[in-house]
Design a protein around this motif. Sequence first.
Motif, PDB file in Angstrom:
ATOM      1  N   SER A 125      33.349  -0.655  36.437  1.00 18.72           N
ATOM      2  CA  SER A 125      32.773   0.617  36.451  1.00 18.72           C
ATOM      3  C   SER A 125      33.386   1.824  36.249  1.00 18.72           C
ATOM      4  N   PRO A 126      34.436   2.114  36.951  1.00 20.74           N
ATOM      5  CA  PRO A 126      35.310   3.286  36.723  1.00 20.74           C
ATOM      6  C   PRO A 126      36.068   3.175  35.365  1.00 20.74           C
ATOM      7  N   ASN A 127      36.533   1.817  34.980  1.00 25.19           N
ATOM      8  CA  ASN A 127      37.030   1.753  33.828  1.00 25.19           C
ATOM      9  C   ASN A 127      36.223   2.001  32.493  1.00 25.19           C
ATOM     10  N   THR A 128      34.709   1.627  32.534  1.00 29.82           N
ATOM     11  CA  THR A 128      33.989   1.848  31.366  1.00 29.82           C
ATOM     12  C   THR A 128      33.684   3.381  31.422  1.00 29.82           C
ATOM     13  N   SER A 129      33.605   3.923  32.581  1.00 30.22           N
ATOM     14  CA  SER A 129      33.419   5.489  32.428  1.00 30.22           C
ATOM     15  C   SER A 129      34.448   6.375  32.031  1.00 30.22           C
ATOM     16  N   ALA A 130      35.737   5.815  32.390  1.00 30.63           N
ATOM     17  CA  ALA A 130      36.734   6.534  31.803  1.00 30.63           C
ATOM     18  C   ALA A 130      36.800   6.422  30.387  1.00 30.63           C
ATOM     19  N   ILE A 131      36.670   5.260  29.839  1.00 27.46           N
ATOM     20  CA  ILE A 131      36.833   4.968  28.279  1.00 27.46           C
ATOM     21  C   ILE A 131      35.691   5.710  27.624  1.00 27.46           C
ATOM     22  N   MET A 132      34.505   5.719  28.129  1.00 25.03           N
ATOM     23  CA  MET A 132      33.568   6.437  27.405  1.00 25.03           C
ATOM     24  C   MET A 132      33.538   7.963  27.585  1.00 25.03           C
ATOM     25  N   SER A 133      34.111   8.486  28.448  1.00 25.01           N
ATOM     26  CA  SER A 133      34.204   9.816  28.726  1.00 25.01           C
ATOM     27  C   SER A 133      35.310  10.445  27.949  1.00 25.01           C
ATOM     28  N   ALA A 134      36.242   9.747  27.600  1.00 25.33           N
ATOM     29  CA  ALA A 134      37.451  10.235  26.872  1.00 25.33           C
ATOM     30  C   ALA A 134      37.619  10.323  25.466  1.00 25.33           C
ATOM     31  N   VAL A 135      36.198  10.196  24.830  1.00 26.36           N
ATOM     32  CA  VAL A 135      35.910  10.132  23.264  1.00 26.36           C
ATOM     33  C   VAL A 135      34.799  11.267  22.941  1.00 26.36           C
ATOM     34  N   PRO A 136      35.011  11.946  21.715  1.00 21.30           N
ATOM     35  CA  PRO A 136      34.195  12.666  21.246  1.00 21.30           C
ATOM     36  C   PRO A 136      32.854  12.228  21.270  1.00 21.30           C
ATOM     37  N   ALA A 137      31.717  12.909  21.573  1.00 24.73           N
ATOM     38  CA  ALA A 137      30.278  12.387  21.448  1.00 24.73           C
ATOM     39  C   ALA A 137      30.005  11.758  20.229  1.00 24.73           C
ATOM     40  N   ARG A 138      30.337  12.069  18.929  1.00 20.95           N
ATOM     41  CA  ARG A 138      29.923  11.528  17.712  1.00 20.95           C
ATOM     42  C   ARG A 138      30.763  10.310  17.229  1.00 20.95           C
ATOM     43  N   HIS A 139      31.631   9.859  18.172  1.00 23.21           N
ATOM     44  CA  HIS A 139      32.398   8.330  18.320  1.00 23.21           C
ATOM     45  C   HIS A 139      31.900   7.560  19.477  1.00 23.21           C
ATOM     46  N   ARG A 140      30.839   7.882  20.150  1.00 26.92           N
ATOM     47  CA  ARG A 140      30.831   7.088  21.169  1.00 26.92           C
ATOM     48  C   ARG A 140      30.073   5.500  20.806  1.00 26.92           C
ATOM     49  N   GLY A 141      29.440   5.533  19.967  1.00 32.03           N
ATOM     50  CA  GLY A 141      28.839   4.131  19.511  1.00 32.03           C
ATOM     51  C   GLY A 141      29.969   3.237  19.044  1.00 32.03           C
ATOM     52  N   SER A 142      30.711   3.662  18.155  1.00 34.32           N
ATOM     53  CA  SER A 142      31.911   2.704  17.670  1.00 34.32           C
ATOM     54  C   SER A 142      32.895   2.497  18.852  1.00 34.32           C
ATOM     55  N   ALA A 143      33.116   3.619  19.664  1.00 35.69           N
ATOM     56  CA  ALA A 143      33.926   3.509  20.880  1.00 35.69           C
ATOM     57  C   ALA A 143      33.358   2.288  22.021  1.00 35.69           C
ATOM     58  N   SER A 144      32.071   2.520  22.117  1.00 39.01           N
ATOM     59  CA  SER A 144      31.534   1.645  22.888  1.00 39.01           C
ATOM     60  C   SER A 144      31.719   0.081  22.376  1.00 39.01           C
ATOM     61  N   GLY A 145      31.326  -0.016  21.119  1.00 40.31           N
ATOM     62  CA  GLY A 145      31.663  -1.085  20.629  1.00 40.31           C
ATOM     63  C   GLY A 145      33.053  -1.838  20.370  1.00 40.31           C
ATOM     64  N   MET A 146      33.940  -0.943  20.538  1.00 41.97           N
ATOM     65  CA  MET A 146      35.450  -1.247  20.605  1.00 41.97           C
ATOM     66  C   MET A 146      35.642  -1.683  21.969  1.00 41.97           C
ATOM     67  N   ARG A 147      35.180  -1.180  22.985  1.00 46.83           N
ATOM     68  CA  ARG A 147      35.125  -1.589  24.344  1.00 46.83           C
ATOM     69  C   ARG A 147      34.605  -3.069  24.418  1.00 46.83           C
ATOM     70  N   SER A 148      33.393  -3.224  24.049  1.00 47.84           N
ATOM     71  CA  SER A 148      32.720  -4.529  23.977  1.00 47.84           C
ATOM     72  C   SER A 148      33.663  -5.368  23.344  1.00 47.84           C
ATOM     73  N   THR A 149      34.309  -5.096  22.178  1.00 49.64           N
ATOM     74  CA  THR A 149      35.040  -6.290  21.534  1.00 49.64           C
ATOM     75  C   THR A 149      36.306  -6.419  22.215  1.00 49.64           C
ATOM     76  N   PHE A 150      36.855  -5.624  22.848  1.00 51.59           N
ATOM     77  CA  PHE A 150      38.162  -5.935  23.796  1.00 51.59           C
ATOM     78  C   PHE A 150      37.542  -6.787  25.016  1.00 51.59           C
ATOM     79  N   GLN A 151      36.187  -6.432  25.575  1.00 50.37           N
ATOM     80  CA  GLN A 151      35.825  -7.253  26.678  1.00 50.37           C
ATOM     81  C   GLN A 151      35.471  -8.509  26.318  1.00 50.37           C
ATOM     82  N   ASN A 152      34.541  -8.727  25.223  1.00 52.84           N
ATOM     83  CA  ASN A 152      34.250 -10.255  24.641  1.00 52.84           C
ATOM     84  C   ASN A 152      35.555 -11.057  24.076  1.00 52.84           C
ATOM     85  N   SER A 153      36.435 -10.363  23.396  1.00 53.96           N
ATOM     86  CA  SER A 153      37.543 -11.172  22.846  1.00 53.96           C
ATOM     87  C   SER A 153      38.384 -11.548  23.900  1.00 53.96           C
ATOM     88  N   GLY A 154      38.370 -10.942  25.246  1.00 49.88           N
ATOM     89  CA  GLY A 154      39.227 -11.362  26.283  1.00 49.88           C
ATOM     90  C   GLY A 154      38.461 -12.680  26.638  1.00 49.88           C
TER      91      GLY A 154
END
Length: 594
Positions: free
Chosen positions: A377-406
């Motif tokens: 939970s804190p890790n996801t919140s930290a990732i999503m709060s650290a990016v500009p709002a206009r990039h949140r969709g692609s940033a969320s996708g990259m976060r999911s990619t790292f998680q699923n690829s792992g």
Amino acid sequence: MATIDASIVIVAMPAIFRGINLNPLLPSNVSYLLWMIIGYLLVQSVLVVTLGRLGDMFGRVRIYNLGFVVFTLASIALSLDPLTGTHGAMWLIGWRFVQAFGGAMLMANSAAILTDAFPANKRGMALGVNQIAGISGQFVGLLLGGLLAAWDWRLVFWVNVPIGLFGTIWAYKSLREIATTRRAKIDWVGNVMFVLGLGALLIAITYGIQPYGGHATGWTNPWIIAGLIGGIVVLIVFCVFETKIAEPMFQMSLFKIRAFAAGNLASLLGSIARGGLQFMLVIWLAGIWLPLHGYDFAVTPLWAGIYMLPLTAGFLIAGPISGALSDRYGPRLFATSGLLLAAVCFAGLMLLPVDFSYWVFALLIFGNGIGSGLFASPNTSAIMSAVPARHRGSASGMRSTFQNSGMSLSIGIFFSLMIAGLASTLPRALTGGLTAQGVPLSVATQVSHLPPVSTMFAALLGYNPVQNLLAPSGVLARLPAHNVAVLTGMQFFPHLISAPFHHGLVIVFTAAAIMSVIGALVSLLRGKQFYYDDDLAPEARVSPAVTVPSVPGSKSISPNGQALSSPAADSPAVADDPPAIARRDNASAPRGGA
């Protein structure tokens, strides 16, 4: 729903393959088995970034809602499989790909939608609920798959339909787009390179589990080596290419933000450590512990899911709590402590005997669930709060990619480590045990030198492993009834494989503990809480003295690149993302450059 379907077929696989009249453990059919288990995860891994980027461009809610429709229609098609044999398996695999496409639409945009909807000081709680619901779904799927498959294998897919219909109607009626979309050209070249590179890498890792040329695994297969090297090269070229164009698929400069880069790397390492745990525990319980305690092999996968409930409970308890606390005290302490706790529990599992006391096992997996919940939970919140709002969709996708690829990497790595451990110790134990029960030496030698992957999958799916190994030779029909009863009974295989399996478990859990510790170190280096606050309300942008609520010692960056200090800050802000980076991202906004 999206993550439950990543695991629901594992326990239901015997019923599914019986329903389409196909033996998944025959060497010629193992590839169908692998694609049914791992194909769903692979498709999600390679598509979530693209679908998150499309959410930035055309609306996150629009893509999210469409995901419900696609997922539901694919579930109906899966449940109506009209074919049998290999054609029936191909039908299921193909529609699982479509189902994964719909699931990727949901997973790519859910975190971004929540980040848009919640203020910075409440995102940890919101994303905690979301993240833990997703992760716990992987374990709920094991239990649900066993219960439904015992009735009818088609129910494994039908169960999604009412949920999907409700979700579709609710989403279209209730969700509204509150983020500003930014239309831009689609980066076709970048999308294709990312899919090809990551796809080749993950497919090669998947096939590395299968034997090749007399070896227990396929890591010496030239095609697998080519896939690994080629996939890495294409991904490197993709990263370079994305920095050279005005409107890339993914803004590589986001990795200059320490909170984003460290959070994703820690997520990858934690996912690798956790991903194979699910399979190893199911094999341990279903293949050894439960038969030793009187459970028939046919029902052990279902009971394995039940006995793993403490792990799910740990996730459900720790996730929302740690998310809410991280909103107040920052994510670094909770995320780092969670991975360290997981490492301790992995070490504890490594020290357990194969025939353990359940309360000790339950305590260790509960602690592992708590640790993963503290981290997620804190890790996801930290990732999503650290990016500009206009990039949140692609940033969320990259976060999911790292998680699923792992998860995919974990399955390939852990299975290979386990198979390597079994390959060095199992043949001698199997030969001695079979010949002691009257199996001819020639048959025992042949069976004992078969790749251990078949034995592992048999235990995972609830087949009687010895019966499955000896069936092709027909030797069971020629042995005395007493010997057959011993060979196919509940005690023979567990006692036979205990020592070789424990040897493999030590290797696997040692690797998981090391991954968790490295992930904790990466998490520790993320810096203090960082908010990229270009989503401040217009009235808040008038004066730099107005800030969003923050946590002690946190730092915010406004749209003009000015650092906004938290009123409660008791120490200087750490330069996790230099203002120049934020200014440069903002300056590139007129180009639409997500």
